[in-house]
Design an enzyme around this catalytic site. Structure first.
Site, mmCIF file in Angstrom:
data_model
loop_
_atom_site.group_PDB
_atom_site.id
_atom_site.type_symbol
_atom_site.label_atom_id
_atom_site.label_comp_id
_atom_site.label_asym_id
_atom_site.label_seq_id
_atom_site.Cartn_x
_atom_site.Cartn_y
_atom_site.Cartn_z
ATOM 1 N N ASP A 41 23.307 8.276 53.108
ATOM 2 C CA ASP A 41 23.416 7.246 54.464
ATOM 3 C C ASP A 41 21.870 7.630 54.771
ATOM 4 O OD1 ASP A 41 25.751 7.242 54.713
ATOM 5 O OD2 ASP A 41 25.764 9.048 56.105
ATOM 6 N N GLU A 241 33.203 6.816 60.821
ATOM 7 C CA GLU A 241 31.899 7.664 60.730
ATOM 8 C C GLU A 241 30.086 6.852 60.839
ATOM 9 O OE1 GLU A 241 32.182 10.508 57.642
ATOM 10 O OE2 GLU A 241 31.441 9.125 56.129
#
EC number: 3.2.1.80
Length: 537
Positions: A41, A241
């Site tokens: 990420d 998320e």
């Protein structure tokens, strides 16, 4: 650090100068990837003092997920990146790791509300998820359970080069809010920003398994108060998320709306396996996000997808940019097969940074995205291939050679008689290896077919076809911009309301392309191909 020719860069490590080569097979030439090791990420995206900071989930010890730390790179133009030392190194790395630094965000605390600033230096404050693999008592005196996820902060006084964790009080949000305390293993990914209207810091974080987002406010980035929840809505096929919350301009005018983005893993867009990113449009008053009625759907699978392809996840927005200059970056990989893609000595790249805005399309406020790089520095205005066809007969055009890195601009009439129109890209000379990007006229869908795109052997779901809806523009024209790198294809349709991102792993000599009309003729075709140079040169 001054770039060198032949994709070599010079770095200092432990007093030793060495050269690094960015010319490996499948190494993206205008996409950021770390020199080596695992990345996922994007984190802590911050524009500060003329510099774009890109932090990212990183394993300093290997090419697979683990030892999660924050890597760091900087750029002045979102195009040419310089990798910096690891910003937040997993605590205990090299022996027994007691804390990993999961995803989060960063802000410039220009008014020093945190009190971290000294000698007139503006503190940069990162908020991240502390993951504790073992139960322990922390330096702050707090106790945490095995596999607990909590929200912590760190600060930097040297423009993000080095960081100090706030050990005196971390974690600053130790547990999920009541009545969700049992979700302590799935409470993560804080996105923090300054809300000017309320003069408060706001953070949105995920209660992943429940498909909920918790919203908190603070005066000082240290003490947080829960003010609202959001969800569950729309797609719920996997955990929620990597949330975001940002204000965007609508129709290039004075009006604005707010957008929540949320990663979903698994349960991505239709036809994909693994992860994806959805969004909601609505209003935010400093405490509560209220979605527009037309952005919420019945059931738990339909969604507004930020990208309809398989390889765009954990999208994060930049703090520090003006309302009209908002930029997001996504992780160009998928949890379904991300650990197995055939790259070495690194694994994963970031997608092209995207400028974000809202436009009314079909009476609905819709997210539109445009590729945001310094294109004039890496691409000529003169195309290497340019053709127009009043009528393109059924069948294929002559082959052209494109190289490995290029952009294609395609436009054609939606009133064509063909069933599909496509361009074959990164193809072998006999076109047994190719990636197809095209349009299905009856379904009004873009498609991307990577079933014969090269190496697809590492995952049984990789060889597939992906679709995204795209209505022709008001003049009846379909427009596609396609960005191709050594191991990726990104398609921007129309005004950017539909995008598809997919990795491919073609042979290095698969550098051919051709147009193809199937089931009839395609009208008013224009195709321009532009070479894109390496940003590492």
């Amino acid at each position: 650090m001054a770039p060198l020719s032949k994709a070599l860069s010079v770095f200092m490590l432990m007093g030793i100068t060495y050269a690094f080569n960015y010319d490996q097979p499948y190494r993206g030439q205008y996409h950021f990837s770390p020199q080596k090791n695992w990345m996922n990420d994007p984190n802590g995206l911050l524009y500060h003092n003329g510099t774009y900071h890109l932090f990212f989930q990183y394993n300093p010890g290997g090419i697979e997920w683990g030892n999660i730390s924050w890597g760091h790179a900087i750029s002045e133009d979102l195009t040419h990146w310089e990798e910096k030392p690891v910003a937040l190194l997993a605590r205990g790395f090299g022996s027994d790791v007691t804390e990993m630094y999961f995803s989060g965000s960063a802000v410039a605390d220009v008014n020093n509300t945190s009190g971290f600033g000294k000698d007139g230096k503006t503190p940069l404050v990162a908020m991240y998820t502390s993951y504790y693999p073992v139960a322990q008592t922390l330096p702050s005196g707090q106790t945490v359970q095995e596999d607990q996820q909590s929200q912590s902060i760190a600060y930097s006084l040297d423009d993000g080069l080095t960081w100090t964790t706030y050990d005196a009080a971390n974690p600053v949000i130790p547990n999920p809010p009541s009545p969700y305390e049992a979700e302590y293993q799935n409470f993560r990914d804080p996105f923090v920003f300054w809300h000017d209207e309320s003069q408060k810091w706001v953070v949105v974080t995920s209660i992943a398994e429940l498909h909920k987002l918790a919203i908190y406010t603070s005066d000082n980035l240290k003490d947080w108060k829960l003010v609202s929840e959001f969800g569950p809505y729309n797609a719920q096929g996997g955990v929620w998320e990597c949330p975001g919350l940002v204000k965007l301009p609508l129709d290039s005018g004075n009006s604005t709306k707010w957008v929540i983005t949320s990663g979903l893993n698994p349960g991505g867009p239709p036809g994909t396996v693994g992860s994806g990113t959805q969004y909601f449009v609505g209003e935010f008053d400093g405490t509560t996000f209220t979605p527009d009625a037309d952005t919420v759907y019945p059931g738990n699978s339909t969604a507004n997808w930020m990208d309809w392809g398989p390889d765009f996840y954990a999208a994060a927005g930049y703090n520090g940019l003006s309302l009209n200059d908002h930029v997001h970056i996504g992780w160009m990989n998928n949890w379904q097969y991300g650990a197995n893609i055939p790259t070495y000595p690194w694994r994963s790249a970031m997608a092209i940074p995207r400028h974000m805005a809202l436009k009314t399309i079909g009476s609905k406020a819709t997210l539109v995205q445009q590729p945001q790089e310094a294109w004039s520095s890496i691409s000529n205005k003169r195309p290497i291939y340019s053709r127009t066809f009043k009528t393109l007969s059924e069948g294929s055009t002559n082959t052209t050679t494109t190289g490995e890195t290029f952009k294609v601009d395609l436009s054609f009439s939606a009133k064509s008689k063909a069933s599909t129109f496509a361009i074959a890209l990164r193809a072998s000379a006999n076109f047994t290896e190719q990636t197809l990007v095209g349009y299905d006229f009856a379904k009004q869908q873009i498609f991307l077919d990577r079933t014969h795109s090269g190496d697809v052997s590492f995952d049984e779901t990789f060889a597939s076809v992906y679709h995204g809806p795209l209505t022709p523009d008001s003049t009846g024209v379909v427009k596609l911009s396609i960005f191709v790198d050594r191991s990726s294809v990104e398609v921007f349709g129309g005004q950017g309301e539909t995008t598809l991102t997919a990795q491919i792993f073609p042979s290095s000599d698969a550098v051919h392309a051709r147009l193809a009309s199937t089931g009839g003729t395609t009208e008013d075709v224009r195709a321009d191909i532009y070479k894109i140079a390496s940003t590492w040169n």
